[in-house]
Enzyme design. Structure first.
Site, PDB file in Angstrom:
ATOM      1  CB  SER A   1      -4.532   4.072  10.632  1.00 15.22           C
ATOM      2  OG  SER A   1      -4.237   5.206   9.978  1.00 15.22           O
TER       3      SER A   1
ATOM      4  CG  ASP B   1       0.756   0.873   5.704  1.00 13.72           C
ATOM      5  OD1 ASP B   1       0.209   1.754   5.677  1.00 13.72           O
ATOM      6  OD2 ASP B   1       0.200  -0.305   6.456  1.00 13.72           O
TER       7      ASP B   1
ATOM      8  CG  HIS C   1      -3.055   3.008   5.741  1.00 17.83           C
ATOM      9  ND1 HIS C   1      -2.024   2.801   6.802  1.00 17.83           N
ATOM     10  CD2 HIS C   1      -3.937   3.537   6.128  1.00 17.83           C
ATOM     11  CE1 HIS C   1      -2.377   3.301   7.652  1.00 17.83           C
ATOM     12  NE2 HIS C   1      -3.745   3.884   7.578  1.00 17.83           N
TER      13      HIS C   1
END
Length: 288
Positions: free
Chosen positions: A100, A238, A265
């Site tokens: 991320s 995601d 995610h």
């Protein structure tokens, strides 16, 4: 396992090294956020079969110092921090896995100092803040209308700190962040490791409109400069959408791309065995 602290600009950061004496090139993990911690990524220690796995909490979160100085919460300082961690731990050669926001940091660090980086894994990448914002607005349209309206109204009225907004965000998270039911109890227990203020300064009050100092970050035009082996991964559901992740991959010369079909995610928690398998296969090919 060895743990300790490293002095970086602004304070000390906490680190953990698993299987420190292994011979193969170590893996350095850059956690998500900003202002989150390595807590949810502890399962990646299972990658430390024949290589060291290094996790650390970025300044401002986790077990690291939390200085009260907003000038520290910039991409440039976090890039500097990665270099200081590498130097402090003697990581001359290293694989980097970013997740991320950690992919934002991994990319920015590579473009500033690529020496000794053997490969990069972009796990659920955020490599363009404008594209991320666009994708989340698209994701919102897949949710119930009342949830969409609540999020929109709270953003417009500056009431993103209300219970109504938090409840709507939980619906969003159930779809696009972690789809496990029930939500893992150990993740709830790690909530105190987060520092929402760092997220607020760098990103803003919510996922959907970037107002912080990362607002203009976009390195897509530089991805062609990444010449080392690169792996892009994301979940089918995601926030880091498969479409955008594959787009980033297509811009990178020596890249491969993988979608975890049952995940959002947090594939490393939603599909941990498959996640570790994909990572191990990628890294093992490079060892050969």
């Amino acid at each position: 396992m060895r743990e300790g602290f490293i002095e970086v600009t602004g304070g000390k950061v906490s680190y953990v090294i698993h299987n420190e004496t292994a011979d193969k090139i170590p893996l350095l993990v850059l956690h998500g956020g900003p202002g989150s911690s390595s807590y949810s990524l502890q399962g990646l220690k299972d990658l430390a079969i024949d290589r060291s796995v290094v996790l650390y909490d970025q300044l401002g979160c986790g077990k690291s110092d939390r200085p009260n100085d907003d000038s520290l919460w910039t991409l440039d300082r976090f890039v500097e921090e990665v270099g200081q961690v590498r130097k402090g731990l003697g990581l001359n050669k290293v694989h980097i896995l970013g997740h991320s926001w950690g992919t934002t940091l991994a990319a920015a660090y590579y473009f500033s100092d690529p020496e000794g980086i053997s490969s990069i894994i972009f796990s659920s990448p955020c490599l363009s803040a404008p594209l991320w914002e666009k994708d989340q607005k698209k994701n919102l349209t897949l949710l119930p209308l009342d949830v969409q309206e609540t999020i929109k109204n709270c953003e417009e009225n500056g009431t993103t700190d209300t219970p109504a907004f938090q409840k709507a965000i939980e619906v969003f998270n159930d779809h696009f962040v972690c789809r496990l039911k029930p939500y893992p109890e150990h993740l709830k227990q790690g909530k105190h490791f987060r520092n929402p203020h760092v997220y607020q300064v760098m990103w803003g009050p919510s996922e959907f409109t970037v107002q912080g100092n990362l607002k203009s970050f976009d390195c897509t035009t530089q991805l062609s400069e990444i010449t080392i082996p690169t792996l892009y991964t994301c979940g089918r559901y995601d926030e880091a959408t498969p479409e955008s992740t594959e787009y980033f991959s297509s811009k990178t010369p020596n890249a491969s791309f993988h979608v975890f079909e049952g995940s959002a995610h947090m594939a490393y928690i939603e599909e941990p065995e498959q996640y570790r398998q994909v990572m191990n296969e990628f890294l093992s090919q490079l060892d050969k």
